[in-house]
Design an enzyme around this catalytic site. Sequence first.
Site, PDB file in Angstrom:
ATOM      1  NE  ARG A   1      -1.661  -2.500   2.688  1.00 41.95           N
ATOM      2  CZ  ARG A   1      -1.895  -3.731   2.259  1.00 41.95           C
ATOM      3  NH1 ARG A   1      -3.023  -4.005   1.661  1.00 41.95           N
ATOM      4  NH2 ARG A   1      -1.034  -4.696   2.439  1.00 41.95           N
ATOM      5  CB  THR A   2       3.425   2.555   2.336  1.00 42.16           C
ATOM      6  OG1 THR A   2       2.662   2.043   3.429  1.00 42.16           O
ATOM      7  CG2 THR A   2       4.008   3.900   2.712  1.00 42.16           C
TER       8      THR A   2
ATOM      9  CE  LYS B   1      27.841  -6.857   4.678  1.00 44.76           C
ATOM     10  NZ  LYS B   1      26.677  -7.431   5.325  1.00 44.76           N
TER      11      LYS B   1
ATOM     12  NE  ARG C   1       6.913   0.460   5.039  1.00 49.66           N
ATOM     13  CZ  ARG C   1       5.694  -0.071   4.918  1.00 49.66           C
ATOM     14  NH1 ARG C   1       5.561  -1.361   4.625  1.00 49.66           N
ATOM     15  NH2 ARG C   1       4.624   0.674   5.082  1.00 49.66           N
TER      16      ARG C   1
ATOM     17  CG  HIS D   1       3.340   3.772   8.502  1.00 45.99           C
ATOM     18  ND1 HIS D   1       3.461   4.619   7.421  1.00 45.99           N
ATOM     19  CD2 HIS D   1       2.913   2.583   8.012  1.00 45.99           C
ATOM     20  CE1 HIS D   1       3.123   3.964   6.320  1.00 45.99           C
ATOM     21  NE2 HIS D   1       2.789   2.728   6.652  1.00 45.99           N
TER      22      HIS D   1
END
Length: 505
Positions: free
Chosen positions: A65-66, A95, A116, A144
């Site tokens: 969704r996001t 890394k 995110r 969030h």
Amino acid sequence: MEMTDINFTNRDIISITDFTREEILYLCQKAKMMYDLEKSGQRYKFANELQNRSMAYLFFEPSTRTKTSHITAMRELGGMSDGFSGIEGTAVKKKETIRDTIMMVCANWFDVIVMRHPVDGSVQWAADVASIPVINGGDGKNEHPTQALLDVFTLFLLNNETLDNINVGLGGDLSHGRTIRSLSLALSHFNGVTIRWAAEDFLGMPDDLTPLLESRGVTVVREKTVEDVMAKVQFYYMTRPQLERMQGMSQEDIVKMMQKYRINLNKVKDHDVKLMHPLPVNSEVAEIDYRVYFDKSQGFFQQAENGLFLRKALLYEMLKHEGYIQFNGKLSPVLEHGNNRLIRKSKKNDKEGKRFIDNIANGIVVDHLKPGTEQKIVVGLDLINRGTGIIPANLPNIGKSILKTDLTEFNEREHKIVAEISPEPTINYIREGKIVDKFVYFLCRNSNCVTRVINEDVPPRFYRDGEGVMRCRFCRKSYNILNKKASEEEKQEFLQSLPQGIDPV
Ligand code: CP
């Protein structure tokens, strides 16, 4: 209601607590405008507003969704998006640090980032590094904020366009999810808000959240059963067990733990309550029975669609004015050091200091270590292989350990390693038999905070949040100074030296 224009240009969206009540209402009204346009067949009215603007989406953790609704919102406004979903195929596999990923995105002339990441505070760090605005699409179990905004927008639509005097039930996993934290903090901007919840202790409200909400005027009530909650609320916000953040727990354990708290037909049949859920539902745990989930009177997918209206409004407000910032390839000097050292005044002929420096002319004495941790520090700093002179000592009679080394300086990583093994060490730098620098080194106690990821090199920074409360700049967790050796005056001096609130870097 008349809306005064609020400027969101160059604004980072990190925590819902950074918004004022007026800003939340403003975004709800702007999202309602997008909603009304779509419902009246004018979806493309803003189709060219963000032409030539671009959004980087950096999803280090899964999302449906996001990610999708940010991309769709950008497309609907005439802008474009590029990025990644999952670290496979990125240099993170080699890394690369968060800082370097963000610098690369800025070097590629994006206008906004949505990110995110599994680590708490990582998005604040990204925002500090970036020269362009950053939206938090979820950081660890921290926050969030755009989910909270879409949730309050949903409540705004369902509750006659007001968010005052609202009664909300919270259920599922309140402890490991970020949506509960952000939604309840969003509601704390409004008057007469009551939150009721029922869950096992392990899945209950985080220890720090209830007092924080209460200090912001929210009534928080723990009830015995879901039915007790449902009998008293207008809205019930259910959440998925966040198994990915519960080390050592199996899905079976959680199914058992949640048995009494699942939402099924029996629980809803006698209550006039509107259910909400940030989604996704875990189809194996089924925290909401599918007969309730697909009941036509419920609006889970409408709630998700509201995310699109809200993100369209937010991106438009953030990017509608020219805000082009030329990339200069440099990190702000502010980010090179922390503000986490409580300076201790070393008194002349200080007996304690004298005792420690008796047999050390130049070097470092690490004092007030947790008893028995000195050998772990020797290993953590690889002191034996580095050939440095070391004297580790456990002093059970005075309840502490110390460590002397003839290394002349610890770097920031080494200070962190010491503080991770034994919180709040006192570090004494000694030159020609004199203590020239003596400080207590503070490190956020949240083990999932980005400041605790050693190779990210995030300088620990704190800020003052009201009277005597100190918070980590990155994960925003509060921190009480435990150190008994520092005087009250030294502690106050340190607290006063911290910035009041979060300032953009
Ligand atoms: N509600 C939410 O954040 O969903 P995603 O994980 O699919 O983005």
